[in-house]
Design an enzyme around this catalytic site. Structure first.
Site: not given
Ligand SMILES: N[C@@H](CCC[C@H](N)C(=O)O)C(=O)O
Length: 289
Positions: A93, A224
């Site tokens: 993340c 993200c």
């Molecule tokens: N939902 C993603 C993991 C989290 C990603 C995050 N929000 C970021 O900032 O990169 C997954 O399942 O790969």
């Protein structure tokens, strides 16, 4: 006061519950139900994901598979054990790396005058701080086969970029075309057998885009970090600013607007992606959840 300690933080409004569990004694294997309860926005604290702050050596005792991506003579002391809001484990993340680094610095758990090295399931990430801006070296992107993503009856071609976790990046004329994203968009499970984070992107100006994201295991979020990295890579290739295969002579920088703020992304000549943005800790307390 009973219960165990937590902190709440966010990076461009991608929000997390941090659980200091330094020696892995409180949470054991960290059950998915506990993660989901903490992230519940009505019955819990509310977050897109949980970040367990644990010593690398302690986590490796519970989960020997984490040792794989952390090779080298000096593994970082601290491991970012990331879980999505639905309780599933994620490799990486990007936004959480900045919040994690800020927490380690705030608490004096790492030296203040050095870059912060963090162990993750996607390898070691290094975070540097300049005032309130934290920059994470997110490593080298990997391109995969393109596919189609859908929302309702509408479909778009999507660029496949792996940043340690999987992403599909689709270009839209208008971000509203993706609708309310209440349900998971469609994707090709043969291309993404582990599921995928899906970014919808539109151009704003030269080297400036805006995106929305539907995250695997969390639904639509306000930002993200790995998604913004994937968007940089897909956009730079689409713009001819960079070829996926050829080394570059100059860095390529894009501004990526997310619903929760602004991120700056740079693709370096040696094929690393740098993610820069803010990180905040907004609360702390104890919980019995
Ligand atoms: N939902 C993603 C993991 C989290 C990603 C995050 N929000 C970021 O900032 O990169 C997954 O399942 O790969």
């Amino acid at each position: 006061m009973s219960g165990y300690r937590f902190l709440k933080g966010h990076g461009t409004e991608n929000d997390f519950v941090l659980l200091p569990d330094h020696d892995g004694t409180i949470h054991g294997a960290l059950a998915p139900e506990r993660v989901a309860a903490l992230c519940d926005r009505r019955a819990g604290i509310g977050a897109d994901g949980v970040v367990r702050v644990i010593r690398t050596a302690a986590l490796a005792e519970h989960d020997p598979s984490v040792a794989g991506p952390i090779t080298g003579d000096e593994p970082p002391e601290w491991f970012m054990d990331y879980r999505n809001g639905d309780g599933s484990v994620a490799e990486m993340c990007g936004n959480a790396t900045r919040v994690f680094a800020r927490h380690l610095l705030d608490e004096g758990l790492v030296p203040a005058d050095q870059p912060v090295r963090i162990a993750t399931r996607a390898g070691v990430k290094t975070v540097t701080r300049d005032g309130d801006t934290f920059t994470t070296d997110m490593g080298t992107p990997t391109l995969g086969p393109s596919s189609t993503v859908t929302v309702g009856h509408q479909g778009w071609p999507a660029t496949n970029v792996d940043m340690g976790n999987p992403h599909a990046v689709a270009f839209l004329d208008d971000l509203a075309e993706a609708g309310r994203l209440l349900e998971e968009p469609g994707y090709d499970p043969a291309v993404y057998p582990q599921g995928v984070n899906i970014e919808f992107v539109t151009r704003v100006a030269e080297r400036h885009v805006a995106m929305r994201v539907h995250e695997r295991g969390a639904g639509e979020t306000r930002s993200c970090g790995t998604g913004a990295c994937a968007v940089l890579v897909a956009t730079a290739i689409a713009d001819g600013a960079r070829s996926g295969a050829r080394p570059a002579s100059e860095p390529v920088t894009y501004r990526v607007d997310v619903p929760g703020g602004e991120l700056t992304l740079t693709w370096t000549p040696d094929d690393h992606v740098l993610l820069a943005g803010p990180a905040a800790i907004v609360a702390e307390g104890t919980t019995d959840l």
